[in-house]
Design a protein around this motif. Sequence first.
Motif, PDB file in Angstrom:
ATOM      1  N   PRO A 180     -24.036   8.912   4.393  1.00  0.00           N
ATOM      2  CA  PRO A 180     -23.084  10.016   4.497  1.00  0.00           C
ATOM      3  C   PRO A 180     -22.368  10.246   3.166  1.00  0.00           C
ATOM      4  O   PRO A 180     -21.933   9.292   2.512  1.00  0.00           O
ATOM      5  N   GLY A 181     -22.263  11.503   2.786  1.00  0.00           N
ATOM      6  CA  GLY A 181     -21.613  11.823   1.518  1.00  0.00           C
ATOM      7  C   GLY A 181     -22.600  12.094   0.404  1.00  0.00           C
ATOM      8  O   GLY A 181     -22.238  12.622  -0.643  1.00  0.00           O
ATOM      9  N   ARG A 182     -23.848  11.701   0.610  1.00  0.00           N
ATOM     10  CA  ARG A 182     -24.849  11.933  -0.435  1.00  0.00           C
ATOM     11  C   ARG A 182     -25.792  13.060  -0.034  1.00  0.00           C
ATOM     12  O   ARG A 182     -25.920  13.394   1.141  1.00  0.00           O
ATOM     13  N   LYS A 212     -23.520  17.484   4.090  1.00  0.00           N
ATOM     14  CA  LYS A 212     -22.496  16.463   3.817  1.00  0.00           C
ATOM     15  C   LYS A 212     -21.349  16.555   4.818  1.00  0.00           C
ATOM     16  O   LYS A 212     -20.834  15.538   5.287  1.00  0.00           O
TER      17      LYS A 212
END
Lengths: 551, 99
Positions: A344-346, A433
């Motif tokens: 998560p976040g990438r 994201k």
Amino acid sequence: MYRYDEFDHAFVRDRVAEFKDQVERRLSGALNEEEFRPLRLRNGLYLQLHAYMLRIAIPYGVLSSRQLRQLAMIARTWDRGYGHFTTRQNLQLNWVKLVDIPDVLAALADVEMHCIQTSGNCVRNVTADPYAAAAVDELEDPRPWCEILRQWSTLHPEFSWLPRKFKIAISGAAEDRAATAFHDIGLRIVKGPNGENGFRVLVGGGMGRIPYVGQEIRSFLPKEHLLSYIESILRVYNLFGRRDNIHKARIKILVNALGIDKFREEVEADWEATHKSAVDLPEDEKRRIMSYFAPPDLPPRPARDEAVAARRASDPAFANWYKHNVLAHRVPGYASVVISLKEPGRTPGDASSDAMDLVADLTERFGHDEVRVNYTQNLVLPHVAIADVPALYDALVPADLATGNNELLGDMICCPGLDYCNLANARSIPIAKEIAKRFEDPSRQEEIGQLRLNMSGCINACGHHHSGNIGILGVDKKGTELYQITLGGNPKDSASVGTIIGPGFRAEAVPQAIDTIVDTYIENRDEGESFLETWRRVGAAPFKEALYGAR
Amino acid sequence: MAKPNVITANRLTDGVVVYLAAEGQWTEAIANAQVAEGEEETKALETIAENAVREREVVGVYPMPVALVDGAVDPLSVRERIRAAHRTTLTKDWYDVPL
């Protein structure tokens, strides 16, 4: 793995030299952009939003550690230290310089790689089940057949200028993990009437503006006739496929315009007239290619490893990752391990050079020197001893490569979208994201269970939104990014195209809409029912009601 | 009234997004782009840019409408805001072009 012979080496080196000359002529002014463009595209080089993009072929998604390390080096030296793994099992570099391309291609050639036919109206990278030669449900390894098709289709004089690009996928297993029904030609290895293996041949599947599930053109094709039969399909397409309208040029349009029966008639007539023995691969050459794909020597080990069992019992994070990312292997005591590129976040599918180097090291240490790219944009070590799994996990954790979300909601397919792509109408990466953030809690994803969420930033559907259980398509509506949601797509067996559920959502409303869809599924599902099963049983009404109410 | 325009392209050698600045120079910073007010000024800049294509400095030249906010050049479309930002998506949790 296949290894280049002298011919292959010389061929790729010649091609590098040829393109080096073409780049030099472009820079000197001997070629203008109009003249250069088709040449660079033939070598996988696009000019995108920010910069040149180089698409590197990873034949059927198979890499050695040496090749992966070289990709890491190339991205670090000539790009910005990362690359994007694609749904075609290829790697894209987003920021390469034209002046560096000859060096990049030479570095690729050093490890038996190239960018030939990663663009243009030709046969593209043939994709395959990422668990080939490891899966418990496999009838036969598809990789040798991919390699045979690769060699046959590379610079094929008759099929280098097809009406449009052409994509083939092969699965040799009971479960379709290569989305074969969404390909121009999908091949399934099946048992024939006398117990021998052959191909079930699907044709005319595809995504894009007008999605179709492939139709069966032949329920059983003897293996020895693969090339002649594929050649007949391509010949009929090449002759009758539309060239007047780029949006109607794919084989799916032809198959559906003629009808599968008429299309089959044309193909069979051509095939009958074909001098098959001149086209089909001689037996000794087939055996030579097959020999490269002998599985690694995996001496059977105890199916249960006590240390692994103890770790699973005591370490919930490890247990969760193991549950989703460690898959059964056909040899006792081994497993296939999915290295998620969906932290998560990438950006889904992106890998830094450092990550590629690490995976290359781990492939050497634990993975019998073979790593796969799957079309869902993760990496897979197909052959790992179960006893080595904890050490592998411990090495992945510090690099943020141990996200246990394989085939869960967080395991989204996502195209580069408007952040990189000249064709895109809307962004997909930030939406992915935001959704990942919304569903970051592993227990929430656990509650939902397996769910395929696919997203594309335009109608070309590189992010396979049509085949997502939940699909998201970014469109541009009067200068605003708007996201259409489709439900009920399925890339596997009993494949289906998703249905648009209603009016689109603005970007900031998409995560909540996905949450609402998921909640509706959970409220409506019967015990053990997947998203797709619930959708097929209850239909669109409860989802529409939840999303749009009385609107 | 016609919107102000700047001329954008990709640099031939590396593909990087550039803008036509003063005196026929090309700049990566949109803040330094030369702004054309009206059709005539835009045409004049386009002529300079077309020459730069012939001189193999840039490819894919086109004029793009902008707004001037307190004198600063602001691209109107999401696409052009992304191009102007020259940004990678590698960093975790990055996203500062607003959704």
